[in-house]
Design a protein around this motif. Structure first.
Motif, PDB file in Angstrom:
ATOM      1  N   LYS A 115       0.865  -0.919   0.089  1.00 37.22           N
ATOM      2  CA  LYS A 115      -0.027  -0.077   0.009  1.00 37.22           C
ATOM      3  C   LYS A 115       1.082   1.353   0.025  1.00 37.22           C
ATOM      4  O   LYS A 115       2.096   1.505  -0.120  1.00 37.22           O
TER       5      LYS A 115
ATOM      6  N   MET B 102      -0.219   4.974   1.284  1.00 41.68           N
ATOM      7  CA  MET B 102      -1.167   5.797   2.032  1.00 41.68           C
ATOM      8  C   MET B 102      -0.927   7.310   1.108  1.00 41.68           C
ATOM      9  O   MET B 102       0.235   8.048   0.755  1.00 41.68           O
TER      10      MET B 102
ATOM     11  N   GLU C 254      -1.921  10.251   7.005  1.00 42.01           N
ATOM     12  CA  GLU C 254      -1.303   9.783   8.333  1.00 42.01           C
ATOM     13  C   GLU C 254      -1.078  10.522   9.531  1.00 42.01           C
ATOM     14  O   GLU C 254      -1.332  11.428   9.041  1.00 42.01           O
ATOM     15  N   HIS C 255      -1.001   9.696  11.107  1.00 42.60           N
ATOM     16  CA  HIS C 255      -0.929   9.852  11.730  1.00 42.60           C
ATOM     17  C   HIS C 255      -1.607  10.370  12.327  1.00 42.60           C
ATOM     18  O   HIS C 255      -2.099   9.776  13.898  1.00 42.60           O
TER      19      HIS C 255
ATOM     20  N   VAL D 188      -4.759   9.300  11.335  1.00 36.84           N
ATOM     21  CA  VAL D 188      -5.767   8.570  11.122  1.00 36.84           C
ATOM     22  C   VAL D 188      -5.401   7.408  12.424  1.00 36.84           C
ATOM     23  O   VAL D 188      -6.822   6.763  12.982  1.00 36.84           O
ATOM     24  N   VAL D 189      -4.549   7.432  13.288  1.00 33.69           N
ATOM     25  CA  VAL D 189      -3.955   6.391  14.452  1.00 33.69           C
ATOM     26  C   VAL D 189      -4.760   7.344  15.678  1.00 33.69           C
ATOM     27  O   VAL D 189      -5.487   6.695  16.369  1.00 33.69           O
TER      28      VAL D 189
ATOM     29  N   GLY E 244       8.334   1.018   2.909  1.00 39.48           N
ATOM     30  CA  GLY E 244       7.238   1.210   3.491  1.00 39.48           C
ATOM     31  C   GLY E 244       6.251   0.971   2.999  1.00 39.48           C
ATOM     32  O   GLY E 244       5.460   1.480   3.072  1.00 39.48           O
TER      33      GLY E 244
ATOM     34  N   GLY F 132      -1.475   1.232  15.630  1.00 39.05           N
ATOM     35  CA  GLY F 132      -2.040   1.400  14.354  1.00 39.05           C
ATOM     36  C   GLY F 132      -3.041   1.110  14.181  1.00 39.05           C
ATOM     37  O   GLY F 132      -3.443   1.324  15.291  1.00 39.05           O
ATOM     38  N   SER F 133      -2.918   2.007  13.036  1.00 39.61           N
ATOM     39  CA  SER F 133      -4.711   2.738  12.867  1.00 39.61           C
ATOM     40  C   SER F 133      -5.438   1.353  12.259  1.00 39.61           C
ATOM     41  O   SER F 133      -6.523   1.074  11.322  1.00 39.61           O
ATOM     42  N   GLY F 134      -4.281   0.131  11.071  1.00 38.90           N
ATOM     43  CA  GLY F 134      -4.779  -0.394  10.554  1.00 38.90           C
ATOM     44  C   GLY F 134      -5.738  -0.322   8.850  1.00 38.90           C
ATOM     45  O   GLY F 134      -6.158  -1.055   8.335  1.00 38.90           O
ATOM     46  N   PHE F 135      -4.940   0.935   8.741  1.00 42.95           N
ATOM     47  CA  PHE F 135      -5.717   1.413   7.145  1.00 42.95           C
ATOM     48  C   PHE F 135      -4.808   0.232   6.305  1.00 42.95           C
ATOM     49  O   PHE F 135      -5.220   0.303   5.042  1.00 42.95           O
ATOM     50  N   ASP F 136      -3.172  -0.096   5.915  1.00 39.54           N
ATOM     51  CA  ASP F 136      -2.544  -1.036   5.558  1.00 39.54           C
ATOM     52  C   ASP F 136      -3.397  -2.499   5.678  1.00 39.54           C
ATOM     53  O   ASP F 136      -2.642  -2.842   4.300  1.00 39.54           O
TER      54      ASP F 136
ATOM     55  N   THR G 164       8.138   2.435  11.673  1.00 40.56           N
ATOM     56  CA  THR G 164       6.351   3.064  12.062  1.00 40.56           C
ATOM     57  C   THR G 164       5.937   3.763  13.753  1.00 40.56           C
ATOM     58  O   THR G 164       5.200   4.925  13.859  1.00 40.56           O
TER      59      THR G 164
ATOM     60  N   ILE H  80       5.052   7.047  15.394  1.00 38.56           N
ATOM     61  CA  ILE H  80       3.399   7.060  16.154  1.00 38.56           C
ATOM     62  C   ILE H  80       4.030   7.963  17.413  1.00 38.56           C
ATOM     63  O   ILE H  80       3.202   8.503  17.885  1.00 38.56           O
TER      64      ILE H  80
ATOM     65  N   GLY I  64       3.130   7.903   4.527  1.00 38.83           N
ATOM     66  CA  GLY I  64       3.248   6.733   5.403  1.00 38.83           C
ATOM     67  C   GLY I  64       4.057   8.004   6.639  1.00 38.83           C
ATOM     68  O   GLY I  64       3.521   8.742   6.662  1.00 38.83           O
ATOM     69  N   ALA I  65       4.472   6.878   7.868  1.00 39.57           N
ATOM     70  CA  ALA I  65       4.702   8.067   9.209  1.00 39.57           C
ATOM     71  C   ALA I  65       5.923   8.632   9.632  1.00 39.57           C
ATOM     72  O   ALA I  65       5.976   9.439   9.669  1.00 39.57           O
TER      73      ALA I  65
HETATM   74  O1  PMV Z   1       4.797   3.010   8.378  1.00 38.29           O
HETATM   75  P1  PMV Z   1       3.484   3.485   7.236  1.00 38.29           P
HETATM   76  O2  PMV Z   1       3.843   3.910   5.714  1.00 38.29           O
HETATM   77  O3  PMV Z   1       2.954   2.086   7.400  1.00 38.29           O
HETATM   78  O4  PMV Z   1       2.638   4.373   7.689  1.00 38.29           O
HETATM   79  C1  PMV Z   1       1.854   4.716   9.181  1.00 38.29           C
HETATM   80  C2  PMV Z   1       0.862   5.549   8.785  1.00 38.29           C
HETATM   81  C3  PMV Z   1       0.287   5.469  10.608  1.00 38.29           C
HETATM   82  O5  PMV Z   1      -0.667   6.578  10.121  1.00 38.29           O
HETATM   83  C4  PMV Z   1       1.327   6.387  11.082  1.00 38.29           C
HETATM   84  C5  PMV Z   1      -0.013   5.362  11.201  1.00 38.29           C
HETATM   85  C6  PMV Z   1      -0.724   3.762  11.061  1.00 38.29           C
HETATM   86  O6  PMV Z   1      -0.762   3.040  11.727  1.00 38.29           O
HETATM   87  O7  PMV Z   1      -2.052   4.671  10.368  1.00 38.29           O
END
Ligand code: PMV
Length: 322
Positions: free
Chosen positions: A11, A13, A17-18, A20-21, A109, A152-156, A196, A200, A280-281
């Protein structure tokens, strides 16, 4: 069935990001770089894991002791925890051999841990003929990620399951598909692996120090993400690029931007991209730039010149598949 093979996408983002946590929305897209998971039943009481891309040529653990080895190699942790959670939930046990193979490096990532987690839960449900709805697959995978990394938010995971581009609200409260078409983006890798959970926690710390200010930044990111959802549907790239730049400024103010990311982001903007931001992070990993066919070449060259590595990926990729 004694052997099953599944593949899941990585994936990127796009927005949110952030924040969403903290239960806010984000927009994530699945990429055509995939993780393959093959599982086979073994006539013994061991879980054997083979994951060459994370340096695991062979790792073995008694299935009665899953998750109990404090020195478990990092690359095996998500696999082993997913197997334990699956066995516990469905009250079963069996010897297993699980092999993973990825199209992409775990350094980028692109979400190799979440892709592997979803892949393992799905492969086991097929192997043991347990019917899992997508939401149940998400919930068990999300529990696994939280067990392993705590945050983590679980978006991935959602991207790995449903594929395409998704509107995702923290924890999986709402997941809305936004289409399957590929976006005109360039991906630049900084060459630096980001951790990550550490990032966070860094934002958590800022939020503790300045709760009102950081809360407003999250709200502003949410407004950008909401607007991006509409603009994405209209395919208005000029405006989407501007929203990426706005989102990037706020990520910088959260403290997750780096000199290397900035350098690739400015290179892309100067070469004519509609907009660019980290994805991402932060702390390293990748940046993304929105381009058209006239600017793509120049943006790629400038990212390369600025020390980045351009990764060829298509977005909006298919979710989990056999
Ligand atoms: O580092 P990545 O690509 O897995 O992205 C993390 C995105 C965050 O919003 C920082 C964390 C999350 O789990 O949503």
């Amino acid at each position: 069935m004694s052997k099953v093979e599944i593949s899941t996408p990585g994936k990127l983002m796009l927005f949110g990001e952030h924040s969403v946590v903290y239960g806010h929305p984000c927009i994530v897209t699945a990429v055509d770089q995939r993780m393959n998971v093959v599982a086979e039943i073994q006539e013994n009481s061991n879980l054997q894991i083979i994951a060459p891309e994370v340096g695991l040529s062979s790792y073995s653990q008694d299935i009665n002791n899953l998750g109990k080895n404090p020195n478990i190699p990092k690359g095996a942790r998500f696999v082993e925890t997913a197997v334990r959670n699956f066995f516990e939930k469905f009250n079963m046990r069996s010897g297993l051999r699980i092999e993973t193979k990825s199209d992409f490096s775990s350094e980028f990532g692109f979400g190799s841990s979440s892709a592997v987690t979803v892949g393992v839960v799905k492969v086991l449900s097929e192997l043991f003929d347990v019917k899992l709805k997508e939401q149940e697959l998400f919930d068990l995978s999300y529990k696994t990620v939280l067990d392993v990394q705590g945050v983590g938010s679980g978006f991935d995971l959602a991207a790995a399951i449903w594929g395409g581009t998704l509107w995702f609200v923290g924890g999986g409260k709402t997941i809305i598909p936004l289409g399957r078409s590929s976006l005109p983006i360039v991906v630049g890798y900084t060459g630096i692996k980001a951790d990550t959970p550490t990032l966070i926690r860094k934002v958590e710390e800022e939020n503790r120090k300045y709760p009102k200010i950081i809360g407003k930044i999250f709200e502003a990111i949410t407004l950008i993400t909401e607007e991006a959802k509409d603009v994405l549907e209209r395919r208005d790239w000029t405006r989407l690029g501007e929203l990426m730049n706005l989102n990037q400024g706020l990520l910088d103010s959260l403290g997750v931007n780096t000199r290397e990311l900035s350098s690739l982001i400015y290179a892309a903007r100067e070469a004519g991209a509609f907009g660019a931001k980290l994805s991402g992070a932060g702390g390293g990993d990748c940046m993304i730039a929105l381009v058209d066919s006239q600017t793509r070449g120049a943006v790629e060259r400038m990212i390369d010149k600025a020390g980045g590595k351009v990764l060829q990926v298509k977005t909006g990729a298919e979710g989990i598949k056999k």
